[in-house]
Design an enzyme around this catalytic site. Structure first.
Site, PDB file in Angstrom:
ATOM      1  N   ASN A  27      23.616 -68.102 -65.440  1.00  0.00           N
ATOM      2  CA  ASN A  27      23.970 -67.964 -66.775  1.00  0.00           C
ATOM      3  C   ASN A  27      24.825 -68.719 -67.386  1.00  0.00           C
ATOM      4  O   ASN A  27      25.947 -68.820 -66.928  1.00  0.00           O
ATOM      5  CB  ASN A  27      23.929 -66.427 -67.187  1.00  0.00           C
ATOM      6  CG  ASN A  27      23.044 -65.580 -66.804  1.00  0.00           C
ATOM      7  OD1 ASN A  27      21.807 -65.799 -66.617  1.00  0.00           O
ATOM      8  ND2 ASN A  27      23.431 -64.341 -66.467  1.00  0.00           N
ATOM      9  N   HIS A  79      29.503 -69.073 -62.434  1.00  0.00           N
ATOM     10  CA  HIS A  79      29.087 -68.322 -61.093  1.00  0.00           C
ATOM     11  C   HIS A  79      27.672 -68.147 -61.107  1.00  0.00           C
ATOM     12  O   HIS A  79      26.751 -68.307 -61.842  1.00  0.00           O
ATOM     13  CB  HIS A  79      29.634 -66.742 -61.330  1.00  0.00           C
ATOM     14  CG  HIS A  79      29.035 -66.049 -62.624  1.00  0.00           C
ATOM     15  ND1 HIS A  79      29.871 -66.271 -63.743  1.00  0.00           N
ATOM     16  CD2 HIS A  79      28.249 -65.132 -62.911  1.00  0.00           C
ATOM     17  CE1 HIS A  79      29.273 -65.480 -64.743  1.00  0.00           C
ATOM     18  NE2 HIS A  79      28.200 -65.013 -64.264  1.00  0.00           N
ATOM     19  N   ASP A 118      29.035 -58.424 -56.223  1.00  0.00           N
ATOM     20  CA  ASP A 118      29.063 -57.918 -57.742  1.00  0.00           C
ATOM     21  C   ASP A 118      29.435 -56.436 -57.789  1.00  0.00           C
ATOM     22  O   ASP A 118      28.823 -55.722 -57.030  1.00  0.00           O
ATOM     23  CB  ASP A 118      27.829 -58.238 -58.217  1.00  0.00           C
ATOM     24  CG  ASP A 118      27.792 -58.239 -59.763  1.00  0.00           C
ATOM     25  OD1 ASP A 118      27.526 -59.355 -60.564  1.00  0.00           O
ATOM     26  OD2 ASP A 118      28.194 -57.237 -60.388  1.00  0.00           O
ATOM     27  N   ILE A 119      30.309 -56.270 -58.895  1.00  0.00           N
ATOM     28  CA  ILE A 119      30.858 -54.839 -58.914  1.00  0.00           C
ATOM     29  C   ILE A 119      29.815 -53.972 -59.524  1.00  0.00           C
ATOM     30  O   ILE A 119      29.665 -52.618 -59.380  1.00  0.00           O
ATOM     31  CB  ILE A 119      32.238 -54.740 -59.688  1.00  0.00           C
ATOM     32  CG1 ILE A 119      32.801 -53.799 -59.553  1.00  0.00           C
ATOM     33  CG2 ILE A 119      31.833 -54.941 -61.352  1.00  0.00           C
ATOM     34  CD1 ILE A 119      34.306 -53.515 -60.100  1.00  0.00           C
ATOM     35  N   HIS A 171      22.798 -64.869 -71.577  1.00  0.00           N
ATOM     36  CA  HIS A 171      23.285 -63.525 -71.046  1.00  0.00           C
ATOM     37  C   HIS A 171      24.474 -63.781 -70.077  1.00  0.00           C
ATOM     38  O   HIS A 171      24.832 -62.803 -69.073  1.00  0.00           O
ATOM     39  CB  HIS A 171      22.288 -63.093 -69.874  1.00  0.00           C
ATOM     40  CG  HIS A 171      20.983 -62.608 -70.707  1.00  0.00           C
ATOM     41  ND1 HIS A 171      21.025 -61.496 -71.731  1.00  0.00           N
ATOM     42  CD2 HIS A 171      19.989 -63.216 -70.831  1.00  0.00           C
ATOM     43  CE1 HIS A 171      19.736 -61.478 -71.971  1.00  0.00           C
ATOM     44  NE2 HIS A 171      19.106 -62.608 -71.923  1.00  0.00           N
ATOM     45  N   GLN A 172      25.399 -64.638 -70.610  1.00  0.00           N
ATOM     46  CA  GLN A 172      26.688 -64.723 -69.586  1.00  0.00           C
ATOM     47  C   GLN A 172      27.644 -63.977 -70.214  1.00  0.00           C
ATOM     48  O   GLN A 172      27.858 -64.187 -71.332  1.00  0.00           O
ATOM     49  CB  GLN A 172      27.183 -66.569 -69.768  1.00  0.00           C
ATOM     50  CG  GLN A 172      28.395 -66.736 -68.881  1.00  0.00           C
ATOM     51  CD  GLN A 172      28.863 -68.208 -68.831  1.00  0.00           C
ATOM     52  OE1 GLN A 172      28.299 -68.990 -69.844  1.00  0.00           O
ATOM     53  NE2 GLN A 172      29.762 -68.465 -68.043  1.00  0.00           N
TER      54      GLN A 172
HETATM   55  P1  AMP Z   1      26.745 -62.744 -66.173  1.00  0.00           P
HETATM   56  O1  AMP Z   1      26.242 -61.919 -67.046  1.00  0.00           O
HETATM   57  O2  AMP Z   1      26.204 -63.950 -65.462  1.00  0.00           O
HETATM   58  O3  AMP Z   1      28.229 -63.509 -66.806  1.00  0.00           O
HETATM   59  O4  AMP Z   1      27.454 -61.755 -65.143  1.00  0.00           O
HETATM   60  C1  AMP Z   1      28.743 -61.496 -64.692  1.00  0.00           C
HETATM   61  C2  AMP Z   1      28.783 -60.556 -63.428  1.00  0.00           C
HETATM   62  O5  AMP Z   1      30.099 -60.471 -63.032  1.00  0.00           O
HETATM   63  C3  AMP Z   1      28.096 -59.226 -63.727  1.00  0.00           C
HETATM   64  O6  AMP Z   1      26.851 -59.206 -62.519  1.00  0.00           O
HETATM   65  C4  AMP Z   1      29.279 -58.202 -63.591  1.00  0.00           C
HETATM   66  O7  AMP Z   1      28.900 -57.213 -62.767  1.00  0.00           O
HETATM   67  C5  AMP Z   1      30.084 -59.064 -62.561  1.00  0.00           C
HETATM   68  N1  AMP Z   1      31.415 -58.702 -62.593  1.00  0.00           N
HETATM   69  C6  AMP Z   1      32.356 -58.480 -63.755  1.00  0.00           C
HETATM   70  N2  AMP Z   1      33.480 -58.100 -63.425  1.00  0.00           N
HETATM   71  C7  AMP Z   1      33.673 -58.149 -61.885  1.00  0.00           C
HETATM   72  C8  AMP Z   1      34.476 -57.730 -60.918  1.00  0.00           C
HETATM   73  N3  AMP Z   1      35.618 -57.291 -61.467  1.00  0.00           N
HETATM   74  N4  AMP Z   1      34.121 -57.693 -59.662  1.00  0.00           N
HETATM   75  C9  AMP Z   1      33.007 -58.284 -59.156  1.00  0.00           C
HETATM   76  N5  AMP Z   1      31.908 -58.507 -60.042  1.00  0.00           N
HETATM   77  C10 AMP Z   1      32.290 -58.529 -61.551  1.00  0.00           C
END
Ligand code: AMP
Length: 135
Positions: A86, A99, A30-31, A92-93
């Site tokens: 989520n 994912h 995760d970034i 919170h998605q």
């Molecule tokens: P959610 O709130 O469950 O939809 O989580 C989305 C997740 O994707 C968050 O934890 C972000 O930090 C992660 N995310 C978004 N863009 C990227 C990316 N380019 N590379 C890695 N993780 C990402």
């Protein structure tokens, strides 16, 4: 389904720190990690939410989740972790491509914070049989 940033990652158009991939699944860091080792596991199939995912992709993710979690724990030294998944903006998605988060809980307290508000189960028999009736 509209394309997301994960579609671009799957196509290799956006870089990521890749951990695992197979025919159905990709895992990467995760970034914006909640804690060290925070990993995302996604299907290649473009489904927005878990209820829309095929059994085949779900099974493929289920097969590798424990293995990836073990590797994350081994490398980060964490013993405890949460799997977070989520579905929908109100839940919170933020990225609308299914994912699973693997979020280590470290000894220093970094990890997922959860607000848990338990209620009382009033109509369990009726509710369970209604849901079971849909399966
Ligand atoms: P959610 O709130 O469950 O939809 O989580 C989305 C997740 O994707 C968050 O934890 C972000 O930090 C992660 N995310 C978004 N863009 C990227 C990316 N380019 N590379 C890695 N993780 C990402």
């Amino acid at each position: 389904m509209p394309e997301t940033i994960f579609t671009k990652i799957l196509r290799g158009e956006i870089p990521c720190h890749r951990i695992y991939e197979d025919e159905h699944v990709l895992a990467f860091l995760d970034i914006n990690p909640i804690s060290r080792g925070h990993t995302l596991v996604i299907p290649r199939e473009p489904a927005e939410t878990l209820d829309q995912l095929s059994a085949e992709s779900a099974a493929a993710i289920g097969r590798v989740l424990p293995r990836i979690a073990r590797a994350v724990l081994e490398v980060t030294g964490a013993k405890d972790f949460n799997i977070l998944q989520n579905n929908g903006a109100a839940a919170h998605q933020a990225v609308f491509h299914v994912h699973f988060h693997i979020i280590p809980m470290h000894a220093d307290g970094t990890g997922l914070g959860i607000e848990w508000r338990p209620g009382k189960l009033a109509d369990g028999a009726e509710l369970a049989s209604s849901i079971a009736g849909k399966l």
